[in-house]
Design a protein around this motif. Structure first.
Motif, mmCIF file in Angstrom:
data_model
loop_
_atom_site.group_PDB
_atom_site.id
_atom_site.type_symbol
_atom_site.label_atom_id
_atom_site.label_comp_id
_atom_site.label_asym_id
_atom_site.label_seq_id
_atom_site.Cartn_x
_atom_site.Cartn_y
_atom_site.Cartn_z
ATOM 1 N N THR A 61 47.059 40.095 44.508
ATOM 2 C CA THR A 61 47.258 40.673 43.177
ATOM 3 C C THR A 61 46.099 40.337 42.256
ATOM 4 O O THR A 61 45.560 41.210 41.560
ATOM 5 C CB THR A 61 48.577 40.150 42.559
ATOM 6 O OG1 THR A 61 49.669 40.473 43.422
ATOM 7 C CG2 THR A 61 48.808 40.757 41.191
ATOM 8 N N GLY A 62 45.685 39.073 42.247
ATOM 9 C CA GLY A 62 44.576 38.664 41.390
ATOM 10 C C GLY A 62 43.267 39.325 41.773
ATOM 11 O O GLY A 62 42.509 39.794 40.909
ATOM 12 N N VAL A 63 42.986 39.379 43.079
ATOM 13 C CA VAL A 63 41.736 40.009 43.546
ATOM 14 C C VAL A 63 41.762 41.509 43.262
ATOM 15 O O VAL A 63 40.754 42.086 42.832
ATOM 16 C CB VAL A 63 41.534 39.735 45.049
ATOM 17 C CG1 VAL A 63 40.334 40.510 45.575
ATOM 18 C CG2 VAL A 63 41.356 38.239 45.299
ATOM 19 N N GLY A 64 42.915 42.151 43.500
ATOM 20 C CA GLY A 64 43.022 43.582 43.238
ATOM 21 C C GLY A 64 42.777 43.920 41.784
ATOM 22 O O GLY A 64 42.100 44.911 41.454
ATOM 23 N N LEU A 65 43.311 43.113 40.879
ATOM 24 C CA LEU A 65 43.071 43.314 39.449
ATOM 25 C C LEU A 65 41.598 43.132 39.112
ATOM 26 O O LEU A 65 41.046 43.848 38.266
ATOM 27 C CB LEU A 65 43.918 42.335 38.623
ATOM 28 C CG LEU A 65 45.415 42.604 38.568
ATOM 29 C CD1 LEU A 65 46.146 41.423 37.936
ATOM 30 C CD2 LEU A 65 45.698 43.878 37.780
ATOM 31 N N ALA A 66 40.946 42.172 39.765
ATOM 32 C CA ALA A 66 39.548 41.871 39.454
ATOM 33 C C ALA A 66 38.592 42.967 39.908
ATOM 34 O O ALA A 66 37.601 43.257 39.237
ATOM 35 C CB ALA A 66 39.157 40.533 40.087
ATOM 36 N N ILE A 67 38.880 43.586 41.068
ATOM 37 C CA ILE A 67 37.946 44.590 41.595
ATOM 38 C C ILE A 67 38.439 46.017 41.358
ATOM 39 O O ILE A 67 37.858 46.969 41.872
ATOM 40 C CB ILE A 67 37.699 44.369 43.099
ATOM 41 C CG1 ILE A 67 38.976 44.606 43.907
ATOM 42 C CG2 ILE A 67 37.121 42.987 43.351
ATOM 43 C CD1 ILE A 67 38.765 44.562 45.409
ATOM 44 N N PHE A 99 45.913 34.723 38.118
ATOM 45 C CA PHE A 99 44.926 34.744 37.037
ATOM 46 C C PHE A 99 43.692 33.929 37.402
ATOM 47 O O PHE A 99 42.556 34.328 37.125
ATOM 48 C CB PHE A 99 45.553 34.212 35.751
ATOM 49 C CG PHE A 99 44.585 34.111 34.604
ATOM 50 C CD1 PHE A 99 44.015 35.245 34.058
ATOM 51 C CD2 PHE A 99 44.249 32.877 34.073
ATOM 52 C CE1 PHE A 99 43.123 35.151 33.004
ATOM 53 C CE2 PHE A 99 43.362 32.771 33.022
ATOM 54 C CZ PHE A 99 42.794 33.912 32.475
ATOM 55 N N ALA A 100 43.897 32.772 38.028
ATOM 56 C CA ALA A 100 42.766 31.936 38.437
ATOM 57 C C ALA A 100 41.907 32.652 39.476
ATOM 58 O O ALA A 100 40.675 32.623 39.406
ATOM 59 C CB ALA A 100 43.270 30.608 38.998
ATOM 60 N N SER A 101 42.553 33.317 40.440
ATOM 61 C CA SER A 101 41.788 34.069 41.443
ATOM 62 C C SER A 101 41.044 35.234 40.786
ATOM 63 O O SER A 101 39.918 35.561 41.171
ATOM 64 C CB SER A 101 42.716 34.573 42.542
ATOM 65 O OG SER A 101 43.665 35.487 42.031
ATOM 66 N N PHE A 102 41.660 35.859 39.781
ATOM 67 C CA PHE A 102 41.004 36.925 39.025
ATOM 68 C C PHE A 102 39.722 36.402 38.367
ATOM 69 O O PHE A 102 38.665 37.032 38.445
ATOM 70 C CB PHE A 102 41.982 37.452 37.962
ATOM 71 C CG PHE A 102 41.386 38.428 36.993
ATOM 72 C CD1 PHE A 102 41.403 39.787 37.268
ATOM 73 C CD2 PHE A 102 40.825 38.003 35.801
ATOM 74 C CE1 PHE A 102 40.850 40.696 36.375
ATOM 75 C CE2 PHE A 102 40.281 38.894 34.903
ATOM 76 C CZ PHE A 102 40.295 40.253 35.190
ATOM 77 N N VAL A 103 39.815 35.233 37.732
ATOM 78 C CA VAL A 103 38.651 34.653 37.054
ATOM 79 C C VAL A 103 37.542 34.320 38.051
ATOM 80 O O VAL A 103 36.360 34.608 37.811
ATOM 81 C CB VAL A 103 39.074 33.388 36.275
ATOM 82 C CG1 VAL A 103 37.846 32.647 35.732
ATOM 83 C CG2 VAL A 103 40.006 33.755 35.127
ATOM 84 N N VAL A 104 37.898 33.723 39.185
ATOM 85 C CA VAL A 104 36.904 33.341 40.191
ATOM 86 C C VAL A 104 36.185 34.570 40.737
ATOM 87 O O VAL A 104 34.949 34.591 40.856
ATOM 88 C CB VAL A 104 37.569 32.550 41.336
ATOM 89 C CG1 VAL A 104 36.595 32.374 42.505
ATOM 90 C CG2 VAL A 104 38.040 31.196 40.836
#
Length: 349
Positions: free
Chosen positions: A95-101, A220-225
């Protein structure tokens, strides 16, 4: 002729400058997380970890049963053992990675599998506690009914460690499993099942909220990274679809972070209150006869919506007169978080 002015660099300053540059270079290398980042392999590994079926489902069921046994016997070691094998990280990280990319397909897949895992976990825990009810509510169980500021930080930094480890060439398995322990996603799920089994709605929703906060801050942390490492964004040829995806992703991110942010603010306020309450006890109550006992047995009851309370029970060891009580009540006003707190001192009777 000797000049009064010397604009040349002092030779003695050269080693200092070189040392400063060396230290700066060393620190940059020490904290650089971009080295050895495998973008393609990371995204592929995240996508492979998202699906939830077959062996993964059975491993989750086993971990839930182990955690329930740990909660039933109030055994921290058993609960930690359950968290070691729990396969809940894939959908959360996805979820975090998908939001980030900006990958809508990854978000949809991660969300669907996340819901399935939560439902299966809660069902398993409910069945366990229906057949093996608790004789007495344990401290391990009660600790998973409401979040505090520590849960937020544990989840965020645990998620950051997981994301950083996942982006490197060669998976750091010990770090990933350590994150499973730190963020404690499994015990709240067991508490949800316990609340359903005994019909305690407060426990159920409290554990759901705690689980949601932990999962949100991991994502959220994975999104930031991923953003810091500048992973390539997904681009869509169709401009309408691109705008739609951006809006959906942005809406989802805001929707998820609003309650998490509110919880963080509330938890921070409670943390400040408890810190000042403990300072008050150490400063003003510990000086009384049997002060150490009074401090250790005092109860701090924080209530955000109504009046908070500070309970002191001498248990007949010492009689606190009315004058001392008034002074203690006045001393509360010296602390901004304790001004509206009610001090209750139980009498000898």
């Amino acid at each position: 002729m000797e000049s009064k002015f010397d604009f040349s660099d002092n030779p003695q300053d050269a080693p200092k400058k070189q040392g400063l540059k060396f230290n700066l270079s060393y620190l940059l290398k020490l904290f650089d997380i971009s080295k050895d980042t495998d973008y393609a392999a990371t995204l592929e590994a995240v996508r492979q970890d998202i699906p939830f079926r077959g062996a993964t489902a059975w491993v989750l069921i086993c971990s839930i049963f182990i955690a329930c046994i740990g909660l039933n016997t109030d055994s921290t070691a058993v609960v930690i053992g359950a968290m070691l094998i729990a396969p809940l990280m894939g959908p959360v990280l996805g979820t975090g990675v998908g939001l980030a990319i900006n990958d809508l397909d990854m978000i949809k897949s991660a969300t669907q599998n996340f819901i399935v895992m939560v439902l299966l976990s809660a069902l398993t825990a409910t069945v366990f506690f229906l057949f093996f009810p608790l004789q007495q509510e344990s401290s391990e169980l009660l600790a998973r009914t409401r979040p505090d500021i520590r849960d937020v930080f544990i989840a965020f930094f645990g998620g950051a460690a997981l994301a950083i480890a996942r982006t490197k060439k060669g998976t750091i398995v010990s770090v990933i499993f350590g994150v499973a322990i730190a963020t404690a996603l499994i015990p709240p799920l067991c508490t949800i099942g316990y609340g359903i089994a005994v019909g305690n709605i407060g426990y159920t929703f409290g554990a759901i909220y705690l689980f949601f906060i932990n999962a949100t801050f991991i994502a959220f942390a994975s999104f930031v990274v991923v953003k810091l490492l500048r992973f390539p964004m997904i681009h869509y040829a169709d401009s309408k679809r691109r705008r739609f995806v951006v809006r959906v992703v942005s809406f989802f991110a805001v929707l998820v972070m609003i309650p998490a942010g509110i919880t963080f603010i509330y938890a921070l306020g409670e943390n400040k209150f408890r810190k000042q309450a403990n300072t008050y006890l150490d400063t003003h109550v510990s000086t009384l006869p049997y002060g150490d006992y009074l401090v250790s047995s005092a109860t701090i009851q924080y209530n955000r919506k109504s009046e908070s309370q500070l309970l002191i029970n001498p248990l007949g060891l010492v009689q606190i007169d009315s004058t001392t009580m008034r002074v203690m009540e006045q001393e509360l006003s010296a602390y901004d978080k304790l001004k509206d707190t009610k001090l209750i001192i139980f009498s000898k009777d």
